[in-house]
Write an enzyme that holds these catalytic residues in place. Structure first.
Site, PDB file in Angstrom:
ATOM      1  N   GLY A 100      -3.128  -5.801  -8.090  1.00  0.00           N
ATOM      2  CA  GLY A 100      -3.099  -5.472  -6.680  1.00  0.00           C
ATOM      3  C   GLY A 100      -2.629  -4.056  -6.389  1.00  0.00           C
ATOM      4  O   GLY A 100      -2.850  -3.124  -7.179  1.00  0.00           O
ATOM      5  N   SER A 101      -1.914  -3.891  -5.284  1.00  0.00           N
ATOM      6  CA  SER A 101      -1.622  -2.564  -4.744  1.00  0.00           C
ATOM      7  C   SER A 101      -0.716  -1.696  -5.596  1.00  0.00           C
ATOM      8  O   SER A 101      -0.580  -0.505  -5.335  1.00  0.00           O
ATOM      9  CB  SER A 101      -0.997  -2.711  -3.344  1.00  0.00           C
ATOM     10  N   VAL A 102      -0.036  -2.261  -6.614  1.00  0.00           N
ATOM     11  CA  VAL A 102       0.805  -1.422  -7.472  1.00  0.00           C
ATOM     12  C   VAL A 102      -0.049  -0.455  -8.290  1.00  0.00           C
ATOM     13  O   VAL A 102       0.495   0.484  -8.902  1.00  0.00           O
ATOM     14  CB  VAL A 102       1.685  -2.270  -8.405  1.00  0.00           C
TER      15      VAL A 102
END
EC number: 3.4.16.4
Length: 577
Positions: free
Chosen positions: A303-305
């Site tokens: 995801g967004s990491v």
């Protein structure tokens, strides 16, 4: 009767000097001397001529060569604190043919072994045609002595070693376990089994006809213990990380979680905790899921990491800088039949704000404007899609899509962390490039005695820009503010990713909450990844579930490592965005 008649009926005795009496005497004497001579000859034969044969026959019945157990090497943390040690135990075995049939003696044996006499009888019956069977493995020396003191025929003991793990469930998946024969079966115990395993010795002993030791004659070969293994783990940080991770999993009613903390400069794994776990010293009722070292062997969509890493690829093109403005209106867009959305319409955002707001639209516009393989190549340079080469059994290499004919939708999803899989350890290693001015350090489970080899993964100026951008992500009022540590500047990124359904789609109500943090920003010392799997409480966002775990763990770690604060403690009141 007349005198003449009496003399006629009484036999006449010959004197000893007569020839017949002398012959008998010498005959008997000759026989005796012959017997003595034969005996003398036999004695000479036994002691001189046949001595070697007879001695061999006697030795075969009384002399034995016994194995001397060699203890397995110790596993310690980086400061020498024991994590896995071998303790002496005794295994009892029996020759079923020699076990007495007496019911009383068998009852005494069963009671001393702690089993039912019926069970003992059945086992003896099963092995009745064998000369060897185990009665009970790995007993304490005191308990085994109580059995041997019964003096029952056919019952013997052999010295062995059993693995003991002082840290219990705290380091269970990392260390792994050994089997009943002290051979590694999981984790580092398996990876370094040949190094940790010792070489048994041998000794010559004299035993009586019942197999009892009479005398220890001489040593044939000394036992050579296995090598000791020093891990990069700091046991203080490991305990603290495990405690906080377990508390977060329980608090959020999650399926599990993992935490990895790396030394930002060396890549050494200072802590690696997993939930669920198990007690390696008592494996009764073991949940097989608890055996998995999720931090190393499990790969997931992050995801967004991944956005800061994709941002580095965009900045390296020279087309952008942290203050460049992107139009993200209207907050959604369709590509190749797929709809991409932001949490809301953020309109114009700087690249720094793209990370602060975690804008999928902003990252998509960047990904579609730079060379089509730029993001993918950056991920590869950061070690994603490749084995971390820690030597841990079953470590995951993750997966990246093929660069051939990469569709626009795939380029977009890669930029915000979908369409690839990575392990928590790989994410932490990739972030060391941001913490080290662009140089990535490979992860190491063992303590390093010399500086590690580094890999140029990000341009130095770009790495510093991304680090400062992530510093803005973790500020009061942002979605990641719960990761703040009083007295220290924190750089980090949250991620909330949907779990796959197993049929090619995504579940509607199952998430992974992720946070990756670097601390302190002024001189990074640690990189930490926290992942909570499927929290089922009131909150599931990475900023609400994973970030607080980072705050507690990083705060304690920085103090334990004597890292000086890099900003004054200011009382602030923060609210969720």
């Amino acid at each position: 009767m007349s005198e003449s008649n009496r003399r006629a009926t009484t036999p006449r005795r010959r004197p000893p000097s007569e020839p017949l009496g002398a012959g008998r005497y010498w005959l008997m004497l000759g026989l005796v001397m012959l017997a003595l001579g034969a005996l003398a000859v036999r004695i000479v034969d036994l002691h001189v001529i046949d001595r070697t044969f007879l001695q061999g026959q006697g030795d075969a019945r009384t002399l034995r060569t016994e194995s001397i157990s060699a203890h397995r090497g110790m596993i310690t943390d980086r400061y020498g604190e024991p994590l896995a040690i071998s303790t002496p135990v005794v295994s009892l075995w029996a020759n079923p043919e020699q076990i007495p049939e007496d019911n009383i003696q068998r009852l005494m044996l069963a009671q001393a072994l702690g089993i039912k006499v019926d069970s003992l009888d059945k086992r003896l019956e099963r092995y009745r045609n064998k000369e060897f069977m185990y009665l009970r493995r790995q007993m304490t020396p005191e308990a085994a002595k109580r059995v041997l003191d019964l003096g029952l025929p056919g019952v013997y003991g052999q010295n062995e070693y059993r693995r003991y793990y002082p840290s219990g469930e705290v380091s269970a998946q990392l260390l792994g376990v050994t089997d009943v024969d002290d051979q590694g079966q999981e984790g580092l115990e398996l990876a370094y089994n040949s190094y940790l395993t010792g070489t048994p010795g041998k000794r010559r002993v004299l035993k009586d006809r019942r197999g009892r030791l009479v005398r220890d004659l001489h040593l044939l070969r000394e036992a050579d213990p296995g090598g000791d293994l020093t891990l990069a783990i700091d046991q203080r940080l490991q305990y603290m990380a495990y405690r906080e991770l377990k508390a977060a999993v329980n608090e959020n009613n999650a399926d599990g979680g993992t935490l990895v903390m790396l030394d930002a400069h060396t890549g050494e794994v200072l802590a690696m905790a997993n939930q669920p776990s198990y007690n390696p010293n008592n494996r009764a009722g073991l949940d097989p899921h608890g055996l998995r070292n999720q931090a190393v062997v499990d790969a997931f969509e992050p995801g967004s990491v991944m956005k800061p890493l994709a941002m580095a690829a965009a900045l390296e093109t020279g087309r952008y800088h942290p203050s460049t403005i992107l139009d993200t209106a209207p907050g959604w867009m369709r590509i190749d039949g797929f709809t991409i959305r932001d949490f809301r319409n953020y309109k114009d955002l700087s690249l720094t704000d793209v990370l602060v707001k975690s804008s999928n639209i902003g990252m998509t516009r960047l990904a579609l404007d730079i060379p089509e393989t730029a993001v993918l190549e950056k991920y590869q340079r950061l070690g994603l899609g490749q084995s971390p080469e820690t030597g841990y059994p079953g470590e995951s290499a993750g997966s990246l899509p093929s660069p051939i004919r990469l569709p626009r939708s795939k380029r977009a999803t890669l930029a915000y962390g979908y369409g690839l899989s990575v392990s928590a350890l790989q994410i932490a290693s990739a972030y060391t490039a941001i913490a080290n001015g662009g140089k990535r350090v490979p992860p190491s489970l063992l303590k390093l005695n010399e500086p590690p080899l580094t890999i140029d993964a990000i341009e130095p100026g770009v790495a510093d820009d991304v680090l400062n951008m992530l510093d803005q992500v973790v500020q009061p009022g942002t979605g990641a503010h719960r990761a703040l540590v009083p007295g220290y500047r924190i750089a980090g990124k949250t991620g909330t990713v949907r779990k796959t359904s197993g049929t090619g789609g995504y579940k509607e109500d199952a998430y992974r909450s992720v946070f990756v943090g670097i601390a302190p920003v002024s001189n990074p010392r640690i990189v930490t990844v926290v992942m909570i799997d499927h929290p089922k409480g009131d909150e599931y966002y990475g900023g609400a579930v994973a970030a607080p775990v980072f705050s507690r763990v990083a705060g304690s770690a920085l103090r334990l490592l004597d890292v000086p604060p890099d900003q004054p403690v200011v009382a602030t009141e923060a609210t969720d965005s």
